[in-house]
Design a protein around this motif. Structure first.
Motif, short mmCIF file in Angstrom:
data_model
loop_
_atom_site.label_atom_id
_atom_site.label_comp_id
_atom_site.label_asym_id
_atom_site.label_seq_id
_atom_site.Cartn_x
_atom_site.Cartn_y
_atom_site.Cartn_z
N VAL A 1 2.75 -0.08 -4.40
CA VAL A 1 1.91 -0.41 -2.48
C VAL A 1 1.93 -2.21 -2.69
CG1 VAL A 1 0.30 -0.11 -0.70
CG2 VAL A 1 0.52 1.60 -2.10
N LYS B 1 8.48 1.63 -1.37
CA LYS B 1 9.26 1.04 -0.53
C LYS B 1 9.39 0.07 -0.81
CE LYS B 1 5.64 -1.25 2.05
NZ LYS B 1 5.21 -2.11 3.23
N ASP C 1 1.90 2.98 3.42
CA ASP C 1 3.01 3.73 2.28
C ASP C 1 3.11 4.29 1.33
OD1 ASP C 1 3.69 0.76 2.90
OD2 ASP C 1 3.50 -0.18 1.29
#
Length: 395
Positions: free
Chosen positions: A109, A8, A132
């Motif tokens: 992560v 992300k 995540d």
């Protein structure tokens, strides 16, 4: 071979990429810093035969640092992924398309739990880092499923009439994602589909895509910001099934810059570093370096090299080999000793190595020589890690 660095937004992907490659990339504390994928070269380590054999090597396609061969690996840092990216949210479709040629993935992560699922910063421990991992897996699975479904109806009806095998149909749909029919067949063994392709539904396809992802895009979890993470977060992410490595990308990047600036001596992958003599530092700099040293000793290094090497040597199961043109002098036709090191899949043969060097060399292969044993070997000789091989071919 290409390794994708994914995750992300705002978890340290670009920092990790910059640390691994020392390539100039934009790094900032806000989502979607990366728009276009960053491409660069990282390195994995292997003992260079030069010390063992008492020769001075002249690396050409790689580096040798004090007897450690640094072998290049292509890395790709792509735009951050957010939930529902497979439906086009954020930069989702672009992100996913950038992953088509990746052989393995490193999922970065924020194990400290200081960014939410959208990549927006918060407080340490405020968010669950296991999300995540689980959401990224889901996004890739959904992306693959939608590629399979696109235009599947007509193909399925034709396949039903022709009696085509499921793996053949799926291989056509997933062509371009670097996924083989053999990988799809292995996935079908774990998540079989109905023989009638017109009966394939979303749920069964999604389950199958999960198995295809595991086989064709295997993943390592980089538990980044480990130095500030609650221990329970590290334990939770480590329990999710994929190999998980504590990482500190900012520390790696800082040490490489300090090494380049002549402040410290640091070999990537080591669990400590040495401050050079005669360096004047203020108290804040000393404190920062001591903080880095303590955490590196705790986790066995910054974890960046571990991620790359686990991806190459364990997850993808590649081995290094050294081709030469003169088995006596261990050199090429320019006189360079141990000039090249190639990474090849375990199980590769002498002929496979010849083709990797040049198509003509493979086509005109006669024999090979194992330069350690001085024995002639055939085309089907299975290469061993660290082999030094001369290929003999027709001119």
């Amino acid at each position: 071979m290409q390794i994708g660095i994914v995750g992300k937004p705002n978890v340290g992907k670009s920092t990790m990429f910059g640390a691994a490659t020392m390539a100039p990339v934009e790094i900032a504390n806000y989502p979607f810093t990366t728009i276009e994928p960053n491409k660069g070269v990282g390195y994995v380590r292997y003992p260079c035969p030069c010390k063992e054999l008492g020769v001075t090597c002249n690396p050409h396609n790689s580096l040798c640092i004090n007897g450690t061969r640094m072998i290049p690996v292509d890395l790709l840092d792509v735009a951050g992924l957010v939930p529902d990216a497979w439906q086009g949210k954020g930069l989702g479709n672009k992100f996913l398309d950038d992953l088509r040629q990746a052989d393995a993935l490193i999922n970065v992560v924020d194990v400290s739990g200081s960014t939410n699922i959208e990549g927006i910063p918060g407080k340490v421990g405020e968010f669950d880092p296991t999300e995540d991992v689980t959401f990224l897996r889901h996004e890739i699975d959904c992306w693959m499923r939608e590629i399979i479904k696109d235009g599947l109806g007509k193909i399925a009806r034709q396949a039903k009439m022709n009696g085509s095998k499921p793996e053949t149909i799926l291989a056509e749909r997933l062509n371009g994602l670097k996924i083989t029919e053999g990988q799809i067949k292995a996935a079908l063994d774990k998540a079989p589909l109905p023989a009638d392709p017109t009966a394939w539904d979303d749920e069964s396809l999604l389950k199958l895509c999960g198995e295809i992802r595991k086989i064709s895009k295997p993943m390592i979890i980089a538990m980044n910001k480990a130095d500030i993470a609650p221990e329970k977060n590290l334990e939770a992410v480590s329990s999710l099934g994929d190999k998980a490595v504590p990482t500190m990308a900012e520390t790696e990047l800082a040490l490489k810059k300090a090494d380049k600036g002549g402040i410290v001596e640091y070999l990537p992958g080591e669990n400590t570093f040495k401050i050079k003599e005669g360096i004047n530092m203020n108290e804040a700099q000393k404190k920062a370096l001591e903080y880095m040293r303590e955490n590196m000793e705790k986790y066995g290094g910054t974890g960046i090299q571990t991620c790359l090497e686990d991806a190459v040597y364990e997850t993808l199961d590649y081995i290094p080999v050294f081709p030469v043109e003169d088995e006596g002098k261990l050199c090429d036709h320019f006189g360079r000793v141990l000039p090249d090191c190639h990474l090849v899949p375990r199980g590769s043969t002498a002929r496979d190595l010849a083709y990797r060097i040049h198509t003509d060399l493979g086509d005109k292969f006669i024999r090979a020589v194992n330069c350690r044993t001085k024995r002639t070997v055939g085309a089907d000789y299975v290469l061993e890690p660290g082999d030094i091989i001369r290929i003999v071919a027709n001119k």
